[in-house]
Design a protein around this motif. Structure first.
Motif, short mmCIF file in Angstrom:
data_model
loop_
_atom_site.label_atom_id
_atom_site.label_comp_id
_atom_site.label_asym_id
_atom_site.label_seq_id
_atom_site.Cartn_x
_atom_site.Cartn_y
_atom_site.Cartn_z
N LYS A 107 0.87 -1.18 0.00
CA LYS A 107 0.00 0.00 0.00
C LYS A 107 0.90 1.23 0.00
O LYS A 107 1.87 1.29 0.76
N TRP A 108 0.57 2.19 -0.83
CA TRP A 108 1.40 3.39 -0.93
C TRP A 108 1.50 4.12 0.40
O TRP A 108 2.51 4.73 0.70
N GLU A 109 0.46 4.00 1.22
CA GLU A 109 0.47 4.67 2.51
C GLU A 109 1.56 4.10 3.43
O GLU A 109 1.95 4.74 4.40
N GLU A 110 2.06 2.89 3.13
CA GLU A 110 3.08 2.25 3.96
C GLU A 110 4.48 2.37 3.37
O GLU A 110 5.43 1.79 3.90
N VAL A 111 4.63 3.11 2.28
CA VAL A 111 5.94 3.31 1.65
C VAL A 111 6.62 4.50 2.30
O VAL A 111 6.02 5.57 2.45
N SER A 112 7.88 4.31 2.71
CA SER A 112 8.67 5.38 3.33
C SER A 112 9.60 5.99 2.30
O SER A 112 9.99 5.33 1.33
N PRO A 113 10.01 7.25 2.51
CA PRO A 113 10.99 7.86 1.61
C PRO A 113 12.29 7.03 1.63
O PRO A 113 12.57 6.36 2.62
N GLN A 122 22.16 8.81 -7.94
CA GLN A 122 21.07 7.99 -8.48
C GLN A 122 19.84 7.99 -7.59
O GLN A 122 18.93 7.22 -7.82
N GLY A 123 19.81 8.82 -6.55
CA GLY A 123 18.69 8.83 -5.63
C GLY A 123 17.36 9.09 -6.30
O GLY A 123 16.32 8.61 -5.85
N ARG A 124 17.38 9.82 -7.39
CA ARG A 124 16.12 10.12 -8.09
C ARG A 124 15.48 8.87 -8.69
O ARG A 124 14.33 8.88 -9.08
N TYR A 125 16.23 7.78 -8.78
CA TYR A 125 15.71 6.54 -9.34
C TYR A 125 14.86 5.76 -8.35
O TYR A 125 14.23 4.79 -8.71
N PHE A 126 14.87 6.15 -7.08
CA PHE A 126 14.16 5.42 -6.04
C PHE A 126 12.92 6.19 -5.58
O PHE A 126 13.00 7.36 -5.26
N LEU A 127 11.79 5.49 -5.53
CA LEU A 127 10.55 6.10 -5.05
C LEU A 127 10.47 6.05 -3.53
O LEU A 127 9.95 6.95 -2.90
N GLY A 128 10.96 4.97 -2.96
CA GLY A 128 10.88 4.78 -1.52
C GLY A 128 11.14 3.34 -1.17
O GLY A 128 11.58 2.56 -2.02
N VAL A 129 10.88 3.00 0.09
CA VAL A 129 11.08 1.62 0.54
C VAL A 129 9.83 1.13 1.25
O VAL A 129 9.09 1.92 1.84
N CYS A 130 9.61 -0.16 1.16
CA CYS A 130 8.50 -0.77 1.88
C CYS A 130 8.98 -2.08 2.48
O CYS A 130 9.99 -2.65 2.04
N VAL A 137 12.29 -3.49 0.69
CA VAL A 137 12.31 -3.49 -0.77
C VAL A 137 12.43 -2.04 -1.23
O VAL A 137 11.60 -1.20 -0.87
N ALA A 138 13.46 -1.76 -2.02
CA ALA A 138 13.63 -0.42 -2.61
C ALA A 138 12.77 -0.36 -3.87
O ALA A 138 12.99 -1.12 -4.82
N LEU A 139 11.78 0.52 -3.87
CA LEU A 139 10.90 0.67 -5.03
C LEU A 139 11.53 1.65 -6.01
O LEU A 139 11.89 2.76 -5.63
N LEU A 140 11.66 1.21 -7.25
CA LEU A 140 12.37 1.98 -8.26
C LEU A 140 11.43 2.73 -9.18
O LEU A 140 10.37 2.24 -9.54
#
Length: 153
Positions: A107-113, A122-130, A137-140
């Motif tokens: 759930k997007w509400e549970e994704v952290s920066p 390359q930080g701009r390639y990552f949406l966040g972590v869950c 899991v690093a979300l790309l």
């Protein structure tokens, strides 16, 4: 899964894979297929992370070392190595990764920066972590990571 995580709500599914020790995930809707074939033709004068091209059922697919592109090190070719075929701006790109794992539901509400240790150039390639199954899991953001590959195509 592109854009700012604060603007996203609701469920998502991510296809997960390893690049070195990093467990990463991308929006399952971007994945066209996962290919075990690692044969490609080298393209001279291409960026160092572009491994080459392959013919996939009559379509030319650019193959990139996704670990190198993300700044996580070179992908080592083993029996577990796979190429994730994604569509990016109507072009097929093959992302070579060390190992495929599974699909997670989140759930997007549970994704952290993203934490500080995956930010940087390359930080701009990552949406966040869950968290999934007691692992992070690093979300790309695949579109951002592949922006260079599809400009002017």
């Amino acid at each position: 899964m592109e854009g700012d995580i604060q603007k996203r709500i609701g469920p998502f599914q991510a296809s997960c894979f390893y690049i070195g020790e990093a467990l990463c995930g991308i929006d399952i809707n971007l994945v066209q297929e996962i290919n075990k074939q690692i044969n490609y033709t080298v393209v001279p004068h291409s960026p160092d992370y572009v491994l080459g091209i392959m013919n996939l059922r009559g379509r030319i697919v650019t193959i990139i070392d996704f670990g190198k592109k993300l700044g996580l090190g070179n992908t080592k070719i083993t029996d577990d190595t796979r190429i994730i075929i994604v569509n990016s701006k109507e072009e097929q790109i093959g992302l070579m990764v060390d190992k495929i794992t599974d699909v997670i539901n989140g759930k997007w509400e549970e994704v952290s920066p993203p934490p500080a240790n995956i930010k940087g150039i390359q930080g701009r390639y990552f949406l966040g972590v869950c968290k999934a199954r007691n692992k992070l899991v690093a979300l790309l953001n695949v579109e951002e990571a592949l922006a260079d590959e599809t400009k002017g195509s």
